[in-house]
Motif scaffolding. Structure first.
Motif, PDB file in Angstrom:
ATOM      1  N   TYR A 125     -17.728  -0.874   8.871  1.00 20.68           N
ATOM      2  CA  TYR A 125     -17.495  -1.860   9.923  1.00 20.68           C
ATOM      3  C   TYR A 125     -18.442  -3.089   9.601  1.00 20.68           C
ATOM      4  O   TYR A 125     -18.812  -3.818  10.523  1.00 20.68           O
TER       5      TYR A 125
ATOM      6  N   GLN B 109     -16.526  -6.166  10.823  1.00 18.81           N
ATOM      7  CA  GLN B 109     -16.370  -6.140  12.280  1.00 18.81           C
ATOM      8  C   GLN B 109     -17.067  -6.516  13.156  1.00 18.81           C
ATOM      9  O   GLN B 109     -17.100  -6.864  14.450  1.00 18.81           O
TER      10      GLN B 109
ATOM     11  N   ARG C  40     -17.392  -4.479  18.116  1.00 16.79           N
ATOM     12  CA  ARG C  40     -16.292  -4.612  17.162  1.00 16.79           C
ATOM     13  C   ARG C  40     -15.217  -5.465  17.363  1.00 16.79           C
ATOM     14  O   ARG C  40     -14.566  -5.247  18.459  1.00 16.79           O
TER      15      ARG C  40
END
Ligand code: ZN
Length: 359
Positions: free
Chosen positions: A309, A312, A320
């Motif tokens: 992630y 993001q 996120r």
């Protein structure tokens, strides 16, 4: 902090020297293999000296082979409780630093000539001040290994250098990608973009269309040459980008560079390079390695972080989000260029075990 690195030098041996080097390489590994198998049978390290070991090798080289065999026995065989029985396959020959010298044009070293060890010069591809290894080879040189790589003779010279390990705490995150080959963000927010993804894509397309034409003409060798050219181009780009990244880090007094740990590099690097994704992993891997190598020379540590992630997560509130077009926007009010987010998060992402990745 002393660091040992290997510097490669291309060799241009005469035809006679090449055939001697080939014989010595085979002899060298056969001495090691037979000593290791003896030690396995006797379940202890050998006491043999150069006099007890057969083989047409200069005694200094034989001595080195005994040393290597002992080290294979302790570090591989004994450590694995006799479950690993290594057998060397690839011919190589090793000289210790007292037995050769290098003057930037030749390596002077003992070869077996008519059954006798004789010191001769073997020509090296000139290393002048424009070569990136020039400064490194001015240091104290360690062992010399000579072997053949893709049908060319290379000397691998170990060099021990003193690096002033940076003691600061400044961190820089580096995110590798296709559109932008690399983005770096320091912990005080200084950002730089490296390389030219669009140009790389263009060059790749040109190579692809040339290959296609050659394919229609069934010119196999020309296609292989084209592949080599493309590889050289990409490798050269990686050298340039990694050099620029490390220079940027030095200018900003960075002591730690963080990169994403690539997934499954062990599998992907070795399996098919036809698969696009594998190909990208491989090229990210090479760029990471170049960055690590150059950073270490500059006394900068490289750490690998969990890539989950990183592109993001909001660097400000950890929410996120998916980036929309060129901008990354978060409900908390944070917004930035989408390509910066990865590098920003990499700076503080959890570092994964060990600080080096290997293929
Ligand atoms: Zn946010």
């Amino acid at each position: 902090m002393p660091q040992t690195i290997t510097v490669k030098v291309k060799l241009l041996p005469t035809r006679e020297q090449a055939s001697i080097l080939a014989d010595m390489g085979k002899e060298y590994i056969s001495v090691i293999n037979s000593l290791v198998s003896e030690m396995i049978t006797e379940k202890k390290s050998t006491k043999k000296t150069t006099k007890d070991v057969p083989g047409h090798l200069p005694s200094a080289v034989k001595n080195q082979a005994i040393k290597d065999a002992k080290s294979v026995f302790t570090t591989k065989v004994k450590k694995s409780k006799y479950t690993v029985i290594p057998v060397l396959q690839k011919p190589v020959c090793v000289w210790n630093n007292q037995n050769y010298s290098f003057d930037f044009t030749h390596i002077h070293l003992p070869l077996m000539i008519d059954g006798k060890a004789k010191k001769v010069p073997v020509r090296a591809l000139l290393i002048d001040k424009h070569n990136r290894n020039f400064e490194l080879l001015k240091h104290k040189l360690g062992t010399l290994r000579i072997t053949k790589k893709s049908n060319k003779w290379v000397a691998q010279i170990s060099v021990t250098i003193q690096t002033n390990e940076s003691t600061g705490t400044k961190i820089m995150g580096v995110d590798l990608g296709l559109k932008v080959p690399a983005v770096a963000v320091t912990d005080d927010g200084k950002t730089r973009f490296f390389g030219n993804g669009r140009q790389n894509k263009y060059v790749k397309r040109i190579f692809k269309s040339k290959r296609k034409k050659l394919g229609k003409l069934k010119k196999v060798h020309a296609i292989i040459n084209m592949d080599d050219k493309e590889q050289r181009y990409m490798k050269d780009q990686d050298h340039k980008v990694s050099r620029a990244i490390v220079n940027f880090a030095k200018d900003n007094h960075i002591s730690v560079i963080r990169l994403e740990r690539l997934a499954n590099i062990r599998q992907t690097a070795r399996t098919s390079r036809k698969n696009e994704k594998n190909l990208h992993t491989w090229s990210f891997y090479r760029l990471s390695q170049f960055i690590e190598y150059k950073a270490n020379l500059a006394g900068i540590k490289v750490e690998y972080v969990n890539p989950a992630y990183t592109s993001q997560t909001c660097p400000k509130c950890s929410e996120r989000n998916k980036a929309q077009d060129r901008k990354y926007k978060c409900k908390c009010g944070f917004e930035t260029h989408r390509d910066k987010v990865g590098a920003m998060n990499i700076r503080y992402a959890p570092v994964v075990g060990g600080n080096s990745q290997s293929a």
